[in-house]
Design a protein around this motif. Sequence first.
Motif, PDB file in Angstrom:
ATOM      1  N   LYS A 113      -9.236   1.883  -0.096  1.00 51.88           N
ATOM      2  CA  LYS A 113      -8.808   0.522  -0.430  1.00 51.88           C
ATOM      3  C   LYS A 113      -9.980  -0.440  -0.353  1.00 51.88           C
ATOM      4  N   GLN A 114     -10.198  -1.197  -1.423  1.00 49.39           N
ATOM      5  CA  GLN A 114     -11.205  -2.250  -1.400  1.00 49.39           C
ATOM      6  C   GLN A 114     -10.460  -3.587  -1.316  1.00 49.39           C
ATOM      7  N   LYS A 115     -10.846  -4.409  -0.368  1.00 49.20           N
ATOM      8  CA  LYS A 115     -10.209  -5.718  -0.194  1.00 49.20           C
ATOM      9  C   LYS A 115     -11.264  -6.748   0.163  1.00 49.20           C
ATOM     10  N   THR A 143      -7.975  -5.273  -3.810  1.00 47.52           N
ATOM     11  CA  THR A 143      -8.491  -5.520  -5.155  1.00 47.52           C
ATOM     12  C   THR A 143      -8.124  -4.329  -6.025  1.00 47.52           C
ATOM     13  N   ALA A 144      -8.279  -3.138  -5.457  1.00 42.32           N
ATOM     14  CA  ALA A 144      -7.827  -1.874  -6.052  1.00 42.32           C
ATOM     15  C   ALA A 144      -7.803  -0.843  -4.934  1.00 42.32           C
ATOM     16  N   ALA A 145      -6.874   0.102  -5.037  1.00 38.10           N
ATOM     17  CA  ALA A 145      -6.800   1.174  -4.046  1.00 38.10           C
ATOM     18  C   ALA A 145      -6.293   2.435  -4.717  1.00 38.10           C
ATOM     19  N   ALA A 146      -6.646   3.585  -4.132  1.00 36.99           N
ATOM     20  CA  ALA A 146      -6.253   4.877  -4.691  1.00 36.99           C
ATOM     21  C   ALA A 146      -5.814   5.826  -3.591  1.00 36.99           C
ATOM     22  N   ALA A 147      -4.713   6.519  -3.843  1.00 40.97           N
ATOM     23  CA  ALA A 147      -4.218   7.568  -2.955  1.00 40.97           C
ATOM     24  C   ALA A 147      -4.393   8.910  -3.648  1.00 40.97           C
ATOM     25  N   LEU A 174      -2.258   4.674  -7.777  1.00 39.05           N
ATOM     26  CA  LEU A 174      -3.058   3.454  -7.686  1.00 39.05           C
ATOM     27  C   LEU A 174      -2.225   2.283  -7.180  1.00 39.05           C
ATOM     28  N   THR A 175      -2.884   1.399  -6.429  1.00 40.53           N
ATOM     29  CA  THR A 175      -2.238   0.215  -5.843  1.00 40.53           C
ATOM     30  C   THR A 175      -2.809  -1.062  -6.438  1.00 40.53           C
ATOM     31  N   ASN A 176      -1.900  -1.997  -6.785  1.00 41.86           N
ATOM     32  CA  ASN A 176      -2.245  -3.371  -7.187  1.00 41.86           C
ATOM     33  C   ASN A 176      -3.072  -3.420  -8.462  1.00 41.86           C
ATOM     34  N   LEU A 177      -2.767  -2.528  -9.390  1.00 43.03           N
ATOM     35  CA  LEU A 177      -3.502  -2.492 -10.657  1.00 43.03           C
ATOM     36  C   LEU A 177      -2.586  -2.596 -11.863  1.00 43.03           C
ATOM     37  N   ALA A 178      -1.318  -2.948 -11.622  1.00 42.86           N
ATOM     38  CA  ALA A 178      -0.340  -3.155 -12.688  1.00 42.86           C
ATOM     39  C   ALA A 178       0.880  -3.820 -12.056  1.00 42.86           C
ATOM     40  N   ASP A 179       1.962  -3.934 -12.811  1.00 41.14           N
ATOM     41  CA  ASP A 179       3.185  -4.548 -12.285  1.00 41.14           C
ATOM     42  C   ASP A 179       3.911  -3.648 -11.300  1.00 41.14           C
ATOM     43  N   THR A 180       3.562  -2.372 -11.273  1.00 40.81           N
ATOM     44  CA  THR A 180       4.136  -1.415 -10.334  1.00 40.81           C
ATOM     45  C   THR A 180       3.018  -0.528  -9.806  1.00 40.81           C
ATOM     46  N   PRO A 181       3.257   0.203  -8.713  1.00 38.04           N
ATOM     47  CA  PRO A 181       2.291   1.249  -8.342  1.00 38.04           C
ATOM     48  C   PRO A 181       2.240   2.270  -9.474  1.00 38.04           C
ATOM     49  N   LEU A 182       1.084   2.872  -9.664  1.00 40.67           N
ATOM     50  CA  LEU A 182       0.871   3.762 -10.817  1.00 40.67           C
ATOM     51  C   LEU A 182       0.605   5.192 -10.368  1.00 40.67           C
ATOM     52  N   LEU A 183       1.361   6.134 -10.925  1.00 41.97           N
ATOM     53  CA  LEU A 183       1.039   7.547 -10.750  1.00 41.97           C
ATOM     54  C   LEU A 183       0.125   7.952 -11.899  1.00 41.97           C
ATOM     55  N   ASP A 241       0.784  -1.230   0.000  1.00 38.82           N
ATOM     56  CA  ASP A 241       0.000   0.000   0.000  1.00 38.82           C
ATOM     57  C   ASP A 241       0.821   1.288   0.000  1.00 38.82           C
ATOM     58  N   MET A 242       1.942   1.297   0.711  1.00 42.22           N
ATOM     59  CA  MET A 242       2.672   2.549   0.887  1.00 42.22           C
ATOM     60  C   MET A 242       3.311   3.127  -0.382  1.00 42.22           C
ATOM     61  N   PRO A 243       3.740   2.320  -1.368  1.00 43.21           N
ATOM     62  CA  PRO A 243       4.355   2.924  -2.555  1.00 43.21           C
ATOM     63  C   PRO A 243       3.472   3.948  -3.266  1.00 43.21           C
TER      64      PRO A 243
END
Length: 274
Positions: A172-174, A182-186, A203-212, A111-113
């Motif tokens: 964060k939805q889990k 499942t997906a999260a947004a900062a 965004l968290t857990n929606l690609a191979d890396t965190p997404l800006l 989550d933190m990235p």
Amino acid sequence: MQEAIGLLAQHGQDARVVAGGHSLIPMMKLRFAKPEQLVDLQDLSELCGIHNEAGTLVIGAMTTQHELIGSEPLAASCPIIRETALVIADPQVRYCGTLGGNLANGDPGNDMPAVMLVLGATYRVQGPQGQRDIPVRDFYRGVYSTALRDGEILTSIRIPIPASGHGWAYEKQKRKIGDYATAAAAVILTMASGTCASAAIALTNLADTPLLAQHAGEALVGTGIDEAAIDEAARRAQRITSPAADGHGPVEFRVHVAGVMVRRAIARAKQRAG
């Protein structure tokens, strides 16, 4: 630190750093990682603590999630970190799990990235060749792949203190307590006279890396953050996602949830901005 770096250099590819252990030990149990030597960082007090350094928030890499939650100065200056720490795993994990471990592992489910992306953080690392700073936006390369070189250790995280009155949210939805998203947004944003002056979305857990989601943030700037602007930001964020179909759900569902999390995070960040 020099002893730890020396041990990594001595044992090379056979050695791994262990901090809280909540990323590495499960991978060892599943035989995804098989290090011959573990270099334990828990007694390195210089890697712990939170302090303000000339307008920059400096957090030691071995600071635990529990310590992040309990820091009132941190909650006052950068509350999104506490909010995010509270949805990581469960209390037992947070007592031992470290911020540095969460960031340096390169797991896109951590989550933190994403939070560090919206905060514009810089990671300070140290290795055989000395010390260097890596902007978070240059750090993540792929699943478990980062800009860390062989023998380097993440020592601290340096964060520009957000503007006074900024708005923030981590949504964060889990599937269950303690699960990956499942997906999260900062979201971090600022308002001036009823208009959005700046916005960052990740965004968290929606690609191979965190997404800006840079273009998603740009959709909010110059608007009053009305429903149309929020919908456009969510659509732009969804376009850059590439989640896998897995136990969290099919691709279409995860992309849909990403949009929901972005909308909720923006709305809550706007409500908090003052």
